[in-house]
Write a protein that holds these residues in place. Structure first.
Motif, mmCIF file in Angstrom:
data_model
loop_
_atom_site.group_PDB
_atom_site.id
_atom_site.type_symbol
_atom_site.label_atom_id
_atom_site.label_comp_id
_atom_site.label_asym_id
_atom_site.label_seq_id
_atom_site.Cartn_x
_atom_site.Cartn_y
_atom_site.Cartn_z
ATOM 1 N N GLU A 186 0.822 -1.204 0.000
ATOM 2 C CA GLU A 186 0.000 0.000 0.000
ATOM 3 C C GLU A 186 0.863 1.264 0.000
ATOM 4 O O GLU A 186 1.877 1.336 0.683
ATOM 5 C CB GLU A 186 -0.898 0.001 1.240
ATOM 6 C CG GLU A 186 -1.913 1.121 1.288
ATOM 7 C CD GLU A 186 -2.777 1.042 2.525
ATOM 8 O OE1 GLU A 186 -2.240 1.272 3.629
ATOM 9 O OE2 GLU A 186 -3.978 0.753 2.404
ATOM 10 N N GLY A 187 0.446 2.260 -0.779
ATOM 11 C CA GLY A 187 1.090 3.560 -0.688
ATOM 12 C C GLY A 187 2.386 3.710 -1.451
ATOM 13 O O GLY A 187 3.317 4.343 -0.957
ATOM 14 N N VAL A 188 2.489 3.123 -2.650
ATOM 15 C CA VAL A 188 3.703 3.303 -3.452
ATOM 16 C C VAL A 188 3.564 4.560 -4.306
ATOM 17 O O VAL A 188 2.467 5.008 -4.624
ATOM 18 C CB VAL A 188 3.980 2.082 -4.362
ATOM 19 C CG1 VAL A 188 4.206 0.836 -3.534
ATOM 20 C CG2 VAL A 188 2.847 1.877 -5.359
ATOM 21 N N LEU A 189 4.714 5.129 -4.661
ATOM 22 C CA LEU A 189 4.737 6.329 -5.491
ATOM 23 C C LEU A 189 5.247 5.978 -6.877
ATOM 24 O O LEU A 189 6.315 5.385 -7.023
ATOM 25 C CB LEU A 189 5.647 7.386 -4.860
ATOM 26 C CG LEU A 189 5.874 8.662 -5.683
ATOM 27 C CD1 LEU A 189 4.567 9.434 -5.847
ATOM 28 C CD2 LEU A 189 6.945 9.532 -5.028
ATOM 29 N N TYR A 246 9.128 3.671 -12.607
ATOM 30 C CA TYR A 246 9.414 2.778 -11.484
ATOM 31 C C TYR A 246 8.580 3.203 -10.283
ATOM 32 O O TYR A 246 7.875 4.224 -10.316
ATOM 33 C CB TYR A 246 10.905 2.771 -11.138
ATOM 34 C CG TYR A 246 11.495 4.107 -10.738
ATOM 35 C CD1 TYR A 246 11.624 4.469 -9.400
ATOM 36 C CD2 TYR A 246 11.957 5.020 -11.693
ATOM 37 C CE1 TYR A 246 12.180 5.684 -9.024
ATOM 38 C CE2 TYR A 246 12.512 6.232 -11.330
ATOM 39 C CZ TYR A 246 12.618 6.561 -9.994
ATOM 40 O OH TYR A 246 13.174 7.772 -9.629
ATOM 41 N N LEU A 247 8.648 2.440 -9.226
ATOM 42 C CA LEU A 247 7.880 2.691 -8.015
ATOM 43 C C LEU A 247 8.811 2.933 -6.835
ATOM 44 O O LEU A 247 9.869 2.311 -6.732
ATOM 45 C CB LEU A 247 6.980 1.501 -7.692
ATOM 46 C CG LEU A 247 6.001 1.048 -8.769
ATOM 47 C CD1 LEU A 247 5.348 -0.269 -8.353
ATOM 48 C CD2 LEU A 247 4.939 2.107 -9.030
ATOM 49 N N LEU A 248 8.400 3.819 -5.949
ATOM 50 C CA LEU A 248 9.078 4.010 -4.670
ATOM 51 C C LEU A 248 8.179 3.487 -3.564
ATOM 52 O O LEU A 248 6.970 3.715 -3.579
ATOM 53 C CB LEU A 248 9.378 5.484 -4.421
ATOM 54 C CG LEU A 248 10.440 6.103 -5.314
ATOM 55 C CD1 LEU A 248 9.802 7.139 -6.224
ATOM 56 C CD2 LEU A 248 11.530 6.739 -4.494
ATOM 57 N N THR A 249 8.769 2.805 -2.609
ATOM 58 C CA THR A 249 8.011 2.237 -1.496
ATOM 59 C C THR A 249 8.356 2.966 -0.203
ATOM 60 O O THR A 249 9.466 3.459 -0.020
ATOM 61 C CB THR A 249 8.325 0.746 -1.325
ATOM 62 O OG1 THR A 249 9.737 0.571 -1.143
ATOM 63 C CG2 THR A 249 7.904 -0.039 -2.560
ATOM 64 N N GLY A 250 7.369 3.013 0.687
ATOM 65 C CA GLY A 250 7.608 3.560 2.021
ATOM 66 C C GLY A 250 8.076 4.996 2.053
ATOM 67 O O GLY A 250 8.969 5.346 2.840
ATOM 68 N N VAL A 251 7.481 5.852 1.232
ATOM 69 C CA VAL A 251 7.911 7.255 1.180
ATOM 70 C C VAL A 251 7.573 7.962 2.493
ATOM 71 O O VAL A 251 6.481 7.816 3.033
ATOM 72 C CB VAL A 251 7.254 7.975 -0.009
ATOM 73 C CG1 VAL A 251 7.658 9.446 -0.036
ATOM 74 C CG2 VAL A 251 7.642 7.302 -1.318
ATOM 75 N N TRP A 286 6.085 13.273 -5.748
ATOM 76 C CA TRP A 286 5.308 13.038 -4.528
ATOM 77 C C TRP A 286 4.299 14.161 -4.301
ATOM 78 O O TRP A 286 3.119 13.926 -4.037
ATOM 79 C CB TRP A 286 6.259 12.905 -3.340
ATOM 80 C CG TRP A 286 5.601 12.466 -2.067
ATOM 81 C CD1 TRP A 286 4.386 11.835 -1.937
ATOM 82 C CD2 TRP A 286 6.111 12.618 -0.750
ATOM 83 N NE1 TRP A 286 4.118 11.574 -0.613
ATOM 84 C CE2 TRP A 286 5.168 12.044 0.143
ATOM 85 C CE3 TRP A 286 7.280 13.160 -0.228
ATOM 86 C CZ2 TRP A 286 5.360 12.027 1.518
ATOM 87 C CZ3 TRP A 286 7.474 13.140 1.145
ATOM 88 C CH2 TRP A 286 6.520 12.579 2.003
ATOM 89 N N VAL A 287 4.746 15.409 -4.430
ATOM 90 C CA VAL A 287 3.843 16.536 -4.198
ATOM 91 C C VAL A 287 2.795 16.639 -5.305
ATOM 92 O O VAL A 287 1.654 17.040 -5.055
ATOM 93 C CB VAL A 287 4.636 17.845 -4.052
ATOM 94 C CG1 VAL A 287 3.698 19.020 -3.829
ATOM 95 C CG2 VAL A 287 5.632 17.750 -2.893
ATOM 96 N N LEU A 288 3.149 16.244 -6.521
ATOM 97 C CA LEU A 288 2.151 16.225 -7.594
ATOM 98 C C LEU A 288 1.001 15.281 -7.245
ATOM 99 O O LEU A 288 -0.170 15.559 -7.538
ATOM 100 C CB LEU A 288 2.789 15.779 -8.913
ATOM 101 C CG LEU A 288 3.687 16.790 -9.629
ATOM 102 C CD1 LEU A 288 4.350 16.144 -10.836
ATOM 103 C CD2 LEU A 288 2.892 18.022 -10.062
ATOM 104 N N GLN A 289 1.338 14.149 -6.636
ATOM 105 C CA GLN A 289 0.327 13.154 -6.305
ATOM 106 C C GLN A 289 -0.324 13.403 -4.948
ATOM 107 O O GLN A 289 -1.480 13.019 -4.728
ATOM 108 C CB GLN A 289 0.947 11.752 -6.308
ATOM 109 C CG GLN A 289 1.549 11.337 -7.635
ATOM 110 C CD GLN A 289 0.503 11.083 -8.717
ATOM 111 O OE1 GLN A 289 -0.706 11.084 -8.447
ATOM 112 N NE2 GLN A 289 0.952 10.851 -9.939
#
Length: 236
Positions: A62-65, A115-120, A154-157
């Motif tokens: 849950e919560g990937v960027l 790609y995806l970032l996890t745990g931002v 991140w801020v865009l989303q």
């Protein structure tokens, strides 16, 4: 700003719990609506297909960027897409070389356009630390600092990730000089006060700027993630 407070100062703002990021497919539509896929030289179908695969696999939980590789969508192109109080984001005038800030040696980017970032995490707990202090602490926690472009994504989303007195640095990006030395500037994303060269018309606009690597600021945390991956495969 003078370095007068310790890294563990009680001046640091209390952490804020941010809402969970939307699903990758929702994030993809947001990027398409902003035209990011065109900046990156991708079709809307390619972006949607990547996001759908991420949704289906549950990659990262849950919560990937969802992020676009900085070689495809540089900070100078992404910053103006930011919005706050109906004002567009901007890069400070003394950072014309913003796109020359590249990943530090310890950051492994996937060899893929998406790609995806996890745990931002925004790193509120490290407010009033300097970048020089925060980087080894993040490494000890097995966290990776965000790149500037990732912070903008991140801020865009999730616009709530940027709020007054709780903004963040993106120390995964640094500029290497021609002689091999690392530039002392470290990029950050915060909110303009409309002073100085920003201009009064930019008050409350999202701002891409920089701070010295040895300086501390009570209102800047250090954005980081647990990892980067493509299709369930971790980068590096």
């Amino acid at each position: 700003m003078p370095e007068t407070a310790s890294a563990t100062s009680t001046l640091s703002p209390a952490p804020t719990v941010l809402p969970v990021l939307p699903a990758p497919s929702v994030q993809a539509e947001r990027l398409i609506g902003l035209g990011v896929h065109e900046i990156a030289g991708l079709s809307a179908a390619e972006l949607r297909a990547f996001a759908a695969a991420a949704d289906a696999s549950g990659a990262g939980g849950e919560g990937v960027l969802l992020a676009v590789h900085p070689d495809r969508a540089p900070a100078s192109a992404l910053a103006p897409l930011l919005r706050r109080d109906d004002k567009p984001g901007f890069v400070v005038v003394d950072m014309a070389d913003v796109d020359l800030f590249t990943p530090i040696d310890t950051v492994a980017l996937p060899d893929a356009p998406l790609y995806l970032l996890t745990g931002v995490d925004r790193g509120d707990r490290m407010a009033n630390w300097s970048p020089d202090e925060a980087l080894p602490a993040l490494a000890a926690e097995e966290r990776t600092p965000l790149l500037l472009t990732e912070g903008i994504h991140w801020v865009l989303q999730q616009p709530a990730a940027l709020e007054r007195n709780r903004c963040f640095m993106t120390i995964g990006s640094r500029l290497r000089k021609a002689n091999g030395a690392v530039d002392a500037r470290t990029p950050a994303v915060w909110i303009s006060n409309g002073t100085g060269r920003d201009g009064r018309e930019r008050r409350n606009a999202p701002k891409v700027g920089w701070c010295w690597a040895g300086n501390r600021h009570t209102w800047l945390g250090f954005a980081s993630a647990t990892g980067r991956q493509v299709g369930g495969r971790t980068a590096g």
